[in-house]
Design a protein around this motif. Structure first.
Motif, PDB file in Angstrom:
ATOM      1  N   PHE A  55     -27.885  33.465 -27.395  1.00 12.32           N
ATOM      2  CA  PHE A  55     -26.571  33.912 -27.772  1.00 12.32           C
ATOM      3  C   PHE A  55     -26.566  33.202 -29.461  1.00 12.32           C
ATOM      4  O   PHE A  55     -26.452  31.906 -29.607  1.00 12.32           O
ATOM      5  N   MET A  56     -26.623  33.942 -30.521  1.00 15.54           N
ATOM      6  CA  MET A  56     -26.750  33.575 -31.714  1.00 15.54           C
ATOM      7  C   MET A  56     -25.297  34.039 -32.387  1.00 15.54           C
ATOM      8  O   MET A  56     -24.690  35.275 -32.408  1.00 15.54           O
ATOM      9  N   TYR A  57     -24.816  33.121 -33.152  1.00 18.53           N
ATOM     10  CA  TYR A  57     -23.643  33.498 -34.062  1.00 18.53           C
ATOM     11  C   TYR A  57     -23.752  32.883 -35.173  1.00 18.53           C
ATOM     12  O   TYR A  57     -24.424  31.689 -35.647  1.00 18.53           O
ATOM     13  N   TRP A  58     -22.944  33.392 -36.299  1.00 17.52           N
ATOM     14  CA  TRP A  58     -22.756  32.677 -37.707  1.00 17.52           C
ATOM     15  C   TRP A  58     -21.716  31.617 -37.578  1.00 17.52           C
ATOM     16  O   TRP A  58     -20.450  32.095 -37.153  1.00 17.52           O
ATOM     17  N   SER A  89     -35.011  30.596 -38.769  1.00 19.41           N
ATOM     18  CA  SER A  89     -35.167  29.067 -38.484  1.00 19.41           C
ATOM     19  C   SER A  89     -34.284  28.816 -37.091  1.00 19.41           C
ATOM     20  O   SER A  89     -34.681  27.614 -36.560  1.00 19.41           O
ATOM     21  N   ALA A  90     -33.177  29.283 -36.944  1.00 20.85           N
ATOM     22  CA  ALA A  90     -32.455  29.193 -35.695  1.00 20.85           C
ATOM     23  C   ALA A  90     -33.351  29.328 -34.589  1.00 20.85           C
ATOM     24  O   ALA A  90     -33.133  28.625 -33.696  1.00 20.85           O
ATOM     25  N   PHE A  99     -26.525  29.620 -38.664  1.00 20.80           N
ATOM     26  CA  PHE A  99     -26.636  30.085 -37.612  1.00 20.80           C
ATOM     27  C   PHE A  99     -26.509  29.299 -36.528  1.00 20.80           C
ATOM     28  O   PHE A  99     -27.373  28.614 -36.530  1.00 20.80           O
ATOM     29  N   ILE A 100     -25.933  29.532 -35.338  1.00 22.06           N
ATOM     30  CA  ILE A 100     -26.055  28.840 -34.225  1.00 22.06           C
ATOM     31  C   ILE A 100     -26.519  29.528 -33.212  1.00 22.06           C
ATOM     32  O   ILE A 100     -26.117  30.723 -32.949  1.00 22.06           O
TER      33      ILE A 100
END
Length: 70
Positions: free
Chosen positions: A7-10, A36-37, A17-18
């Motif tokens: 699960f990626m979000y800004w 990179s994330a 990006f996390i």
């Protein structure tokens, strides 16, 4: 490469990006770019698994579930 759901979000607050791995509690990484994330989360997953093995904790198998957001 691991096959866990990601699960990626800004993060506006942190300006990165996390990426979280819901199946591996506490497994989170970040990066200045999406690439990179994703690279960082692969390293975090590896460390999570190594630590679980060291302590004899179970390692969840990937579920391959599709996450739907409304």
């Amino acid at each position: 490469m691991y096959k866990y759901q990601l699960f990626m979000y800004w993060s506006e607050e942190d300006q990165v990006f996390i990426v979280e791995v819901p199946e591996l509690p506490g497994c989170v990484a970040h990066g200045n770019t999406q690439i990179s994330a994703l690279e960082n989360i692969q390293a975090a997953i590896q460390l999570w698994i190594e630590t679980a093995q060291e302590f004899g904790d179970p390692i969840p198998q990937p579920h391959y579930q599709r996450l739907i957001m409304a």
